[in-house]
Structures are given as structure tokens and as C-alpha cells.
Design a protein around this motif. Structure first.
Motif, PDB file in Angstrom:
ATOM      1  N   VAL A 219       0.956  -0.941  -0.087  1.00  0.00           N
ATOM      2  CA  VAL A 219       0.118  -0.021  -0.043  1.00  0.00           C
ATOM      3  C   VAL A 219       1.143   1.108  -0.084  1.00  0.00           C
ATOM      4  O   VAL A 219       0.304   2.283  -0.695  1.00  0.00           O
ATOM      5  CB  VAL A 219      -0.976   0.141   1.342  1.00  0.00           C
ATOM      6  CG1 VAL A 219      -1.772   1.265   1.200  1.00  0.00           C
ATOM      7  CG2 VAL A 219      -2.090  -1.229   0.948  1.00  0.00           C
ATOM      8  N   GLY A 220       1.851   1.233   0.723  1.00  0.00           N
ATOM      9  CA  GLY A 220       2.943   2.188   0.844  1.00  0.00           C
ATOM     10  C   GLY A 220       3.328   2.632  -0.656  1.00  0.00           C
ATOM     11  O   GLY A 220       3.416   3.787  -1.139  1.00  0.00           O
ATOM     12  N   ALA A 221       3.996   1.419  -1.194  1.00  0.00           N
ATOM     13  CA  ALA A 221       4.547   1.698  -2.607  1.00  0.00           C
ATOM     14  C   ALA A 221       3.463   1.997  -3.690  1.00  0.00           C
ATOM     15  O   ALA A 221       3.880   3.191  -4.375  1.00  0.00           O
ATOM     16  CB  ALA A 221       5.020   0.168  -2.991  1.00  0.00           C
ATOM     17  N   GLU A 222       2.263   1.768  -3.221  1.00  0.00           N
ATOM     18  CA  GLU A 222       1.252   2.235  -4.408  1.00  0.00           C
ATOM     19  C   GLU A 222       0.941   3.622  -4.065  1.00  0.00           C
ATOM     20  O   GLU A 222       0.608   4.544  -5.114  1.00  0.00           O
ATOM     21  CB  GLU A 222      -0.118   1.525  -3.926  1.00  0.00           C
ATOM     22  CG  GLU A 222      -0.206   0.085  -4.480  1.00  0.00           C
ATOM     23  CD  GLU A 222      -1.194  -0.830  -4.168  1.00  0.00           C
ATOM     24  OE1 GLU A 222      -2.316   0.032  -3.233  1.00  0.00           O
ATOM     25  OE2 GLU A 222      -1.462  -1.949  -4.460  1.00  0.00           O
ATOM     26  N   ALA A 223       0.825   4.161  -2.678  1.00  0.00           N
ATOM     27  CA  ALA A 223       0.958   5.481  -2.614  1.00  0.00           C
ATOM     28  C   ALA A 223       1.950   6.597  -3.188  1.00  0.00           C
ATOM     29  O   ALA A 223       1.869   7.554  -3.737  1.00  0.00           O
ATOM     30  CB  ALA A 223       0.840   5.945  -1.087  1.00  0.00           C
ATOM     31  N   ALA A 224       3.160   5.874  -2.988  1.00  0.00           N
ATOM     32  CA  ALA A 224       4.299   6.472  -3.710  1.00  0.00           C
ATOM     33  C   ALA A 224       4.060   6.680  -5.236  1.00  0.00           C
ATOM     34  O   ALA A 224       4.425   7.612  -5.884  1.00  0.00           O
ATOM     35  CB  ALA A 224       5.514   5.698  -3.419  1.00  0.00           C
ATOM     36  N   MET A 225       3.654   5.710  -5.773  1.00  0.00           N
ATOM     37  CA  MET A 225       3.348   5.534  -7.288  1.00  0.00           C
ATOM     38  C   MET A 225       2.242   6.862  -7.598  1.00  0.00           C
ATOM     39  O   MET A 225       2.260   7.429  -8.590  1.00  0.00           O
ATOM     40  CB  MET A 225       3.067   4.371  -7.974  1.00  0.00           C
ATOM     41  CG  MET A 225       4.166   3.543  -7.847  1.00  0.00           C
ATOM     42  SD  MET A 225       5.542   3.897  -8.652  1.00  0.00           S
ATOM     43  CE  MET A 225       6.878   4.671  -7.428  1.00  0.00           C
ATOM     44  N   GLU A 226       1.247   6.801  -6.637  1.00  0.00           N
ATOM     45  CA  GLU A 226       0.204   7.805  -6.877  1.00  0.00           C
ATOM     46  C   GLU A 226       0.567   8.973  -6.699  1.00  0.00           C
ATOM     47  O   GLU A 226       0.389   9.884  -7.582  1.00  0.00           O
ATOM     48  CB  GLU A 226      -1.010   7.513  -5.877  1.00  0.00           C
ATOM     49  CG  GLU A 226      -1.616   6.324  -5.878  1.00  0.00           C
ATOM     50  CD  GLU A 226      -2.947   6.453  -6.740  1.00  0.00           C
ATOM     51  OE1 GLU A 226      -2.964   7.623  -7.477  1.00  0.00           O
ATOM     52  OE2 GLU A 226      -3.812   5.445  -6.666  1.00  0.00           O
ATOM     53  N   ILE A 227       1.494   9.391  -5.853  1.00  0.00           N
ATOM     54  CA  ILE A 227       2.394  10.631  -5.905  1.00  0.00           C
ATOM     55  C   ILE A 227       3.133  10.910  -7.038  1.00  0.00           C
ATOM     56  O   ILE A 227       2.920  12.119  -7.905  1.00  0.00           O
ATOM     57  CB  ILE A 227       2.933  11.008  -4.590  1.00  0.00           C
ATOM     58  CG1 ILE A 227       2.338  11.120  -3.247  1.00  0.00           C
ATOM     59  CG2 ILE A 227       4.085  12.146  -4.515  1.00  0.00           C
ATOM     60  CD1 ILE A 227       3.170  11.137  -2.175  1.00  0.00           C
ATOM     61  N   VAL A 228       3.829  10.142  -7.534  1.00  0.00           N
ATOM     62  CA  VAL A 228       4.820  10.332  -8.756  1.00  0.00           C
ATOM     63  C   VAL A 228       3.623  10.369 -10.089  1.00  0.00           C
ATOM     64  O   VAL A 228       3.962  11.612 -10.696  1.00  0.00           O
ATOM     65  CB  VAL A 228       5.597   8.896  -9.166  1.00  0.00           C
ATOM     66  CG1 VAL A 228       6.190   8.974 -10.274  1.00  0.00           C
ATOM     67  CG2 VAL A 228       6.693   8.820  -7.999  1.00  0.00           C
ATOM     68  N   ALA A 229       2.808   9.732 -10.069  1.00  0.00           N
ATOM     69  CA  ALA A 229       1.745   9.938 -11.266  1.00  0.00           C
ATOM     70  C   ALA A 229       1.204  11.424 -11.212  1.00  0.00           C
ATOM     71  O   ALA A 229       0.882  11.760 -12.237  1.00  0.00           O
ATOM     72  CB  ALA A 229       0.874   8.826 -11.224  1.00  0.00           C
ATOM     73  N   TYR A 230       0.664  11.677  -9.983  1.00  0.00           N
ATOM     74  CA  TYR A 230       0.246  13.204  -9.952  1.00  0.00           C
ATOM     75  C   TYR A 230       1.078  14.040 -10.054  1.00  0.00           C
ATOM     76  O   TYR A 230       0.770  15.023 -10.958  1.00  0.00           O
ATOM     77  CB  TYR A 230      -0.508  13.174  -8.548  1.00  0.00           C
ATOM     78  CG  TYR A 230      -1.011  14.519  -8.222  1.00  0.00           C
ATOM     79  CD1 TYR A 230      -2.434  14.659  -8.130  1.00  0.00           C
ATOM     80  CD2 TYR A 230       0.072  15.762  -7.829  1.00  0.00           C
ATOM     81  CE1 TYR A 230      -2.802  15.926  -8.225  1.00  0.00           C
ATOM     82  CE2 TYR A 230      -0.904  16.982  -7.579  1.00  0.00           C
ATOM     83  CZ  TYR A 230      -2.073  17.136  -7.706  1.00  0.00           C
ATOM     84  OH  TYR A 230      -2.639  18.250  -7.625  1.00  0.00           O
ATOM     85  N   ALA A 231       2.526  13.991  -9.801  1.00  0.00           N
ATOM     86  CA  ALA A 231       3.402  14.875  -9.965  1.00  0.00           C
ATOM     87  C   ALA A 231       3.612  14.913 -11.504  1.00  0.00           C
ATOM     88  O   ALA A 231       4.089  16.132 -12.211  1.00  0.00           O
ATOM     89  CB  ALA A 231       4.711  14.736  -9.089  1.00  0.00           C
ATOM     90  N   MET A 232       3.856  13.905 -12.070  1.00  0.00           N
ATOM     91  CA  MET A 232       4.274  13.804 -13.428  1.00  0.00           C
ATOM     92  C   MET A 232       3.177  14.554 -14.392  1.00  0.00           C
ATOM     93  O   MET A 232       3.416  15.265 -15.277  1.00  0.00           O
ATOM     94  CB  MET A 232       4.256  12.495 -13.861  1.00  0.00           C
ATOM     95  CG  MET A 232       5.662  11.802 -13.360  1.00  0.00           C
ATOM     96  SD  MET A 232       6.035   9.967 -13.942  1.00  0.00           S
ATOM     97  CE  MET A 232       6.392  10.213 -15.636  1.00  0.00           C
ATOM     98  N   ASN A 233       1.980  14.111 -13.918  1.00  0.00           N
ATOM     99  CA  ASN A 233       0.807  14.707 -14.856  1.00  0.00           C
ATOM    100  C   ASN A 233       0.921  16.551 -14.637  1.00  0.00           C
ATOM    101  O   ASN A 233       0.701  17.343 -15.588  1.00  0.00           O
ATOM    102  CB  ASN A 233      -0.723  14.456 -14.158  1.00  0.00           C
ATOM    103  CG  ASN A 233      -0.687  13.098 -14.685  1.00  0.00           C
ATOM    104  OD1 ASN A 233      -0.392  12.570 -15.613  1.00  0.00           O
ATOM    105  ND2 ASN A 233      -1.600  12.380 -13.913  1.00  0.00           N
ATOM    106  N   LEU A 234       1.308  16.912 -13.415  1.00  0.00           N
ATOM    107  CA  LEU A 234       1.553  18.296 -12.998  1.00  0.00           C
ATOM    108  C   LEU A 234       2.777  18.614 -13.880  1.00  0.00           C
ATOM    109  O   LEU A 234       2.493  19.892 -14.626  1.00  0.00           O
ATOM    110  CB  LEU A 234       1.891  18.586 -11.564  1.00  0.00           C
ATOM    111  CG  LEU A 234       1.880  19.906 -11.102  1.00  0.00           C
ATOM    112  CD1 LEU A 234       0.477  20.627 -11.402  1.00  0.00           C
ATOM    113  CD2 LEU A 234       2.386  19.855  -9.636  1.00  0.00           C
ATOM    114  N   ALA A 235       3.559  18.031 -14.016  1.00  0.00           N
ATOM    115  CA  ALA A 235       4.864  18.467 -14.658  1.00  0.00           C
ATOM    116  C   ALA A 235       4.311  18.701 -16.085  1.00  0.00           C
ATOM    117  O   ALA A 235       5.019  19.590 -16.911  1.00  0.00           O
ATOM    118  CB  ALA A 235       6.045  17.715 -14.513  1.00  0.00           C
ATOM    119  N   ALA A 236       3.663  17.663 -16.725  1.00  0.00           N
ATOM    120  CA  ALA A 236       3.271  17.866 -18.279  1.00  0.00           C
ATOM    121  C   ALA A 236       2.630  18.719 -18.550  1.00  0.00           C
ATOM    122  O   ALA A 236       2.803  19.550 -19.420  1.00  0.00           O
ATOM    123  CB  ALA A 236       2.587  16.476 -18.563  1.00  0.00           C
TER     124      ALA A 236
END
Length: 418
Positions: free
Chosen positions: A203-220
Motif C-alpha cells: 500500500v505504501g508503494a502504491e501511494a508513492a506511485m500515486e504521488i509520482v503519477a500526480y506530479a508527472m501529470n502536473l509537470a506535463a
């Protein structure tokens, strides 16, 4: 070396121990008798497949390790001193993409980019907005308490969590309405040792990936349409000394934990310290000394420890350390070293000088956001002193179960009604 003064099996990274207390008596004993001490662990209990680590407890030794990255690597086993025994090596390897777990020269490259967002000018530009947010946060908590039957509320959820989250949102342009997502994801990443949260490594790893995905979308989005925020500065011109989208994503993970969890816990511990040292609270309300935030960080030391891994055979504190052995840097011990601090057991908001290691021991990993964290602590306690000067402590804080964070989950307080 087995120190005869500690119980067999004692481990400074035992999450049950840190849920109960910070082991200051044991740290004091180690500083005096075995300042670099081999802590044996059952095989793989920390996730590293070894048999333990060296506990470094003196201020001078923690600084030495921190400032010699060529001898002590953050990358080999990451800076996190203990995971769960269920974690895979592949899951550990992924964490090396976070700046905290890099060594020079890669760390140097990434840090030179991201520090654009933490220049004195960049931090000062946030002060007016964060001052207003701090005041609003405290006034909202006050209004909620006043509307209740007894004026009580949880200081952690109603005050301490809010300003660090809003500061991160302000800094990188995350819409304020999304801050609860960042809070939830960062909690899941940091709270995997606490059964109350029922968070697994997965679950922790999934949360980390959620943050990465959110941030990558923001960056894009910022690459397509730049704005006047740090995201645009960091990613708008990829390949020209800026971050790639995935590098930005892992940077936001670092902000979510290092910039959110730590400042939140410093604020929570600081309020508890004031309420259990009322003479210091009266002094603060009267004089607002500029040394306050640094003493709160020393007293709280939100990160109990990080680790490094020896890159070669070497000697530290009279002990021979072999290449590949892990070395634990215990900031909570270093910040109470009587060789450095007069009466370290005293909470003294006028302490000056205050060479604490709550922001790291110097070197390449010294906290990038120190000035922002100090500002947040100053702003929130000024607002509390103005709006809630008569807070009372209702019960002892409920502590987080963690192997390396000095966390508070709940701090029940009350304010007089009427």
C-alpha cells in the motif's frame, strides 16, 4: 561488540520502542560507553539481508559521517534505516530514484536543479501568503473548538498538518483542494510500521506511485502551459539543466515526506513541549524569540535516524567498520550530546548557539528546505500565541509506531470557552 549495559536484543530502530518513547537514557549510555556500537539484528528484519548496523550516537561522529559521502553512501542501501522484513530488494532499489538516497555526483546534479525553489528569495516570496494561511488555520481550529461542548480538539489534525501541506502546495503549485491527497499518500508511505493504519509495504508503494503519477501529470501540464511556480522552473525545459517528469515525480515524494511529515511533527512536539513547560510558553507569548524554531527542531528531532553504508573498510569512534556495513546516524542522540549542548534535557527557546542536527549533519544531504521549515514553525506558533494563548493539554500524545520517525498521531488540547 556487545555492550553489557543494554538488554540482549535491544535495538534503537525497534518500532515498538519508538512508539513508546525516544530512548534518551540508552542514547546517553552509548555516548559514554560505546559511541559507535554494533547493534545485532535477526537476519533480514530490516529488509537488508544483513545482521545489523553500527549505531552512531555522538554529535561529532554523526557530523563526520554526514560530511564524508565518499566514505559513507546514501545510495547503496538508501538512507532509511529499517523497512519491514517483507520488502523486496527491488522495492528498495526503486527508492534510489529519490534525491535523499543519491550520492554525488548524481545527487549534486539533482540538488542544483531543485534548490532553485528554495533560494532565500523564493522562500521569502511565500511568507506573506503563509502568514495569512497560518492565521486562518488557527482561527478555524479555534472556531471549531468553540462550537464544541468542551472546547477540545486534536492539535495534530486541526493545526499541525495544515501549514506544511499548504506550504508544499504553494511552493510547487499543487491546487489547495488536492492537499488532502498529498496528506493521505504521504501518511501511507511513512506509516507502514503502525498497525492502526493497517498499511502494508504494498500500500505504501502504491501511494508513492500515486504521488509520482500526480506530479508527472502536473509537470506535463506545466511544460505545455508554464506558470509562475517552481514546477515550471524545474521542468519547463527538460534537457537544459532541468528535471525530467519522472525525476520531478520522485522529488515530490521527497517533499511529501521530508517537507510534510517532519515539519508537522516538529510543530506537534513543539506544542507539547510548550504545554509541558508553561514558563517557556509564557516567555514565547511575551517575547517571541527568534531562536524558538531551532530549539523546537532540536527538541523534537522528527527524524530519529537515517543510515549510510560504508564504501570501504574504515575506522570510526575506535571501531573497525567493514565495507558494506550499515551505519545508523542517530540525530536524536546527537541533539542531546552534553559535549555540545548545555543542559540538553532542558527545553529552552532562547538557546543560542544551537548547533543541532535536526536538519541533518551537514554535507550534501543537509535539509534543502530548512529555511522554509523554520518559517513555517515561526508563523504557526505566532498565530497560536495570538489566537489560542490559553491552550491546555488534555492527555499525553499518541505516538506513531515507526522505526525512524519521532511522530505524533494525536494531541488532544482544549481552549477555554466563553
Amino acid at each position: 561488540m556487545r555492550c553489557p549495559h543494554l538488554p540482549d536484543g535491544f535495538d534503537f530502530t525497534d518500532p515498538d520502542l519508538l512508539q513508546a518513547r525516544v530512548p534518551h537514557p540508552e542514547f546517553a549510555l552509548m555516548r559514554q560507553t560505546a559511541p559507535v556500537w554494533w547493534c545485532a539484528q535477526p537476519a533480514n528484519i530490516s529488509g537488508f539481508g544483513d545482521e545489523g548496523y553500527w549505531a552512531v550516537t555522538r554529535h561529532a561522529d554523526v557530523k563526520y559521517v554526514s560530511t564524508h559521502p565518499e566514505l559513507f553512501s546514501s545510495n547503496t542501501n538508501t538512507a532509511v534505516i529499517r523497512f519491514n522484513e517483507t520488502i523486496s530488494r527491488d522495492q528498495i532499489e526503486v527508492q534510489k530514484l529519490i534525491m535523499l538516497n543519491m550520492d554525488p555526483p548524481e545527487h549534486t546534479r539533482v540538488r542544483q536543479i531543485v534548490q532553485r525553489g528554495f533560494t532565500p528569495r523564493a522562500v521569502r516570496s511565500l511568507e506573506q501568503a503563509l502568514r495569512a494561511r497560518a492565521r486562518s488555520i488557527v482561527e478555524t481550529a479555534h472556531a471549531g473548538a468553540a462550537a464544541g461542548a468542551d472546547g477540545s480538539f486534536d492539535f495534530v489534525t486541526d493545526i499541525a498538518v495544515e501549514l506544511p501541506l499548504q506550504a508544499i502546495a504553494e511552493l510547487i503549485g499543487v491546487p489547495q483542494e488536492d492537499r488532502s491527497k498529498i496528506f493521505d499518500w504521504s501518511n501511507k508511505m511513512a506509516a507502514y510500521d503502525d498497525p492502526e493504519y493497517a498499511i502494508t509495504e504494498e500500500v505504501g508503494a502504491e501511494a508513492a506511485m500515486e504521488i509520482v503519477a500526480y506530479a508527472m501529470n502536473l509537470a506535463a501540464a506545466r511544460k505545455e502551459c508554464p506558470a509562475k511556480d517552481i514546477v515550471s522552473q524545474l521542468v519547463a525545459a527538460e534537457g537544459e539543466g532541468n528535471l525530467s517528469s519522472d525525476e520531478f515525480g520522485f522529488f515530490v515524494i521527497l517533499l511529501a515526506v521530508a517537507g510534510n511529515e517532519t515539519t508537522r511533527n516538529a510543530i506537534s512536539h513543539g506544542m507539547h513541549a510548550f504545554l509541558t513547560h508553561p514558563e517557556q510558553w509564557e516567555l514565547y507569548k511575551r517575547e517571541r524569540p527568534g531562536t524558538t524554531a531551532e530549539e523546537i527542531v532540536r527538541w523534537a528531532t522528527p527524524v530519529v535516524s537515517f543510515q549510510r553504508t560504508a564504501t570501504q573498510d574504515l575506522e570510526l569512534g575506535g571501531q573497525r567498520i567493514r565495507k558494506g556495513e550499515r551505519v545508523g546516524l542517530f540525530y536524536s542522540s546527537a541533539n542531546n550530546d552534553p559535549e555540545v549542548f548545555d543542559a540538553p534535557e532542558a527545553f529552552d527557546i532562547t538557546r543560542d548557539p544551537n548547533p543541532h542536527l535536526g536538519f541533518g549533519g551537514g554535507g550534501p544531504h543537509f535539509c534543502l528546505g530548512k529555511s522554509l521549515a523554520v518559517m513555517e514553525i515561526d508563523l504557526i506558533f505566532n498565530a497560536i500565541a495570538d489566537v489560542l494563548p490559553d491552550l491546555r493539554l488534555l492527555e499525553d500524545p499518541r505516538r506513531l509506531r515507526s522505526a525512524w520517525l519521532n511522530g505524533i498521531k494525536q494531541l488532544q488540547v482544549s481552549t477555554p470557552l466563553g
